[in-house]
Design an enzyme around this catalytic site. Structure first.
Site, PDB file in Angstrom:
ATOM      1  N   LYS A 196       0.821  -1.202   0.000  1.00  0.00           N
ATOM      2  CA  LYS A 196       0.000   0.000   0.000  1.00  0.00           C
ATOM      3  C   LYS A 196       0.858   1.256   0.000  1.00  0.00           C
ATOM      4  O   LYS A 196       0.399   2.340  -0.320  1.00  0.00           O
ATOM      5  CB  LYS A 196      -0.884   0.033   1.264  1.00  0.00           C
ATOM      6  CG  LYS A 196      -1.804  -1.132   1.441  1.00  0.00           C
ATOM      7  CD  LYS A 196      -2.573  -0.978   2.773  1.00  0.00           C
ATOM      8  CE  LYS A 196      -3.305  -2.239   3.135  1.00  0.00           C
ATOM      9  NZ  LYS A 196      -3.827  -2.156   4.516  1.00  0.00           N
ATOM     10  N   GLY A 197       2.107   1.108   0.426  1.00  0.00           N
ATOM     11  CA  GLY A 197       2.951   2.262   0.782  1.00  0.00           C
ATOM     12  C   GLY A 197       3.134   3.314  -0.288  1.00  0.00           C
ATOM     13  O   GLY A 197       3.392   4.480   0.037  1.00  0.00           O
ATOM     14  N   GLU A 231       7.763   2.497  -5.920  1.00  0.00           N
ATOM     15  CA  GLU A 231       7.888   1.983  -4.552  1.00  0.00           C
ATOM     16  C   GLU A 231       7.937   3.141  -3.561  1.00  0.00           C
ATOM     17  O   GLU A 231       8.357   4.238  -3.896  1.00  0.00           O
ATOM     18  CB  GLU A 231       9.189   1.177  -4.430  1.00  0.00           C
ATOM     19  CG  GLU A 231       8.986  -0.327  -4.287  1.00  0.00           C
ATOM     20  CD  GLU A 231       8.393  -0.748  -2.941  1.00  0.00           C
ATOM     21  OE1 GLU A 231       7.526  -0.043  -2.391  1.00  0.00           O
ATOM     22  OE2 GLU A 231       8.804  -1.808  -2.454  1.00  0.00           O
ATOM     23  N   ASP A 272      14.607  -0.734   1.358  1.00  0.00           N
ATOM     24  CA  ASP A 272      15.177  -1.024   2.670  1.00  0.00           C
ATOM     25  C   ASP A 272      16.185  -2.163   2.485  1.00  0.00           C
ATOM     26  O   ASP A 272      17.293  -1.942   1.998  1.00  0.00           O
ATOM     27  CB  ASP A 272      14.006  -1.373   3.599  1.00  0.00           C
ATOM     28  CG  ASP A 272      14.393  -1.521   5.043  1.00  0.00           C
ATOM     29  OD1 ASP A 272      15.225  -0.756   5.521  1.00  0.00           O
ATOM     30  OD2 ASP A 272      13.848  -2.417   5.720  1.00  0.00           O
ATOM     31  N   LYS A 321      16.977   3.697   2.207  1.00  0.00           N
ATOM     32  CA  LYS A 321      17.816   3.562   3.410  1.00  0.00           C
ATOM     33  C   LYS A 321      19.014   2.703   3.032  1.00  0.00           C
ATOM     34  O   LYS A 321      18.990   1.484   3.250  1.00  0.00           O
ATOM     35  CB  LYS A 321      17.046   2.810   4.502  1.00  0.00           C
ATOM     36  CG  LYS A 321      15.922   3.541   5.169  1.00  0.00           C
ATOM     37  CD  LYS A 321      15.395   2.628   6.292  1.00  0.00           C
ATOM     38  CE  LYS A 321      14.038   2.995   6.757  1.00  0.00           C
ATOM     39  NZ  LYS A 321      13.461   2.005   7.678  1.00  0.00           N
ATOM     40  N   VAL A 379      10.336   5.268   9.396  1.00  0.00           N
ATOM     41  CA  VAL A 379       9.624   6.483   9.023  1.00  0.00           C
ATOM     42  C   VAL A 379       8.177   6.180   8.661  1.00  0.00           C
ATOM     43  O   VAL A 379       7.850   5.080   8.215  1.00  0.00           O
ATOM     44  CB  VAL A 379      10.312   7.217   7.850  1.00  0.00           C
ATOM     45  CG1 VAL A 379      11.633   7.829   8.295  1.00  0.00           C
ATOM     46  CG2 VAL A 379      10.510   6.299   6.648  1.00  0.00           C
ATOM     47  N   ASP A 430       3.581   3.463   6.720  1.00  0.00           N
ATOM     48  CA  ASP A 430       2.848   3.217   7.957  1.00  0.00           C
ATOM     49  C   ASP A 430       3.725   2.629   9.046  1.00  0.00           C
ATOM     50  O   ASP A 430       4.826   2.125   8.802  1.00  0.00           O
ATOM     51  CB  ASP A 430       1.719   2.212   7.694  1.00  0.00           C
ATOM     52  CG  ASP A 430       2.257   0.787   7.506  1.00  0.00           C
ATOM     53  OD1 ASP A 430       3.193   0.620   6.712  1.00  0.00           O
ATOM     54  OD2 ASP A 430       1.759  -0.134   8.183  1.00  0.00           O
ATOM     55  N   ARG A 482      -0.419   6.709   7.581  1.00  0.00           N
ATOM     56  CA  ARG A 482      -0.176   6.751   6.140  1.00  0.00           C
ATOM     57  C   ARG A 482      -0.522   8.086   5.492  1.00  0.00           C
ATOM     58  O   ARG A 482       0.055   8.443   4.477  1.00  0.00           O
ATOM     59  CB  ARG A 482      -0.992   5.654   5.434  1.00  0.00           C
ATOM     60  CG  ARG A 482      -0.468   4.256   5.647  1.00  0.00           C
ATOM     61  CD  ARG A 482      -1.072   3.317   4.614  1.00  0.00           C
ATOM     62  NE  ARG A 482      -0.944   1.917   4.962  1.00  0.00           N
ATOM     63  CZ  ARG A 482       0.126   1.161   4.678  1.00  0.00           C
ATOM     64  NH1 ARG A 482       1.160   1.684   4.069  1.00  0.00           N
ATOM     65  NH2 ARG A 482       0.159  -0.102   5.027  1.00  0.00           N
TER      66      ARG A 482
END
Ligand code: IMP
Ligand code: MG
Length: 186
Positions: A51-52, A107, A111, A139, A161, A167, A173
């Site tokens: 969902k990000g 995206e 990470d 990151k 974050v 989230d 969000r």
């Protein structure tokens, strides 16, 4: 002048890492670069990783000056833990046929790299005409597998974050900025 923090930080959040104006300016720049790079392409398929990426994608897509269609994919690797397992699962696939199409993956954050590595390998097997990636955040200190991004919003330190799509346990969000979470004590 930095914009006022609204909504204000809750007690779970340490500070605003990237304010709303800075995000919007960077999204403008990314949209301009992507528009230039795809100038000679008939149609681009942008694929948001749910969902990000939903807020980043909607802001970016509305500023693209090239014809594009919108699709989504849902993946999961974390379960409810913060640490990536490297065990990426597809929860929902795209509806479009990607063969012969120009595809841009959108995206939220890179990470460990497991998610994007999985997605690139999966999409490459469908023989797109081209495949590129854009992430709002990276990151680099957390990388486990090597993944190259084509476009990046911001590099950030190794902190959790939230906001602008990202989230913590499904919260935060829709904050307009990116905030750093207080470390969760296990
Ligand atoms: P990777 O597979 O380890 O690269 O993880 C990427 C995914 O983990 C992202 O698409 C996010 O959904 C999630 N993620 C990683 N770091 C954060 C963070 O700091 N806040 C929120 N979500 C994160
Ligand atoms: Mg994600």
């Amino acid at each position: 002048m930095p914009s006022a923090i609204f909504p204000p930080l809750t007690s779970d959040l340490v500070r605003v890492l990237i304010d709303a104006d800075t995000i919007q300016n960077r999204v403008d720049e990314l949209a301009k670069t992507i528009t230039e790079d795809y100038q000679n392409v008939d149609e681009l398929v942008i694929v948001g990783v749910l969902k990000g990426s939903f807020i980043f994608m909607s802001d970016l897509a509305r500023r693209l000056g090239i014809p594009h269609t919108v699709d989504f994919i849902a993946l999961s690797s974390y379960g409810n833990s913060e640490r990536s397992s490297g065990n990426v699962r597809m929860i929902m696939d795209v509806r479009e046929n990607l063969a012969g199409r120009h595809v841009l993956i959108i995206e939220d954050i890179l990470d460990s790299g497991y998610t994007l590595e999985y997605l690139i390998r999966n999409f490459e097997s469908r023989r797109p005409a081209s495949l590129k990636t854009v992430a709002l955040l990276d990151k680099p200190d957390r990388r486990i597998v090597n993944v190259e991004l084509d476009y990046l919003g911001f590099e950030i330190p190794d902190v959790w974050v939230v906001g602008y799509g990202l989230d913590y346990a499904e919260k935060y969000r829709t904050l307009p900025y990116i905030a750093e979470m207080k470390p969760v004590t296990a």
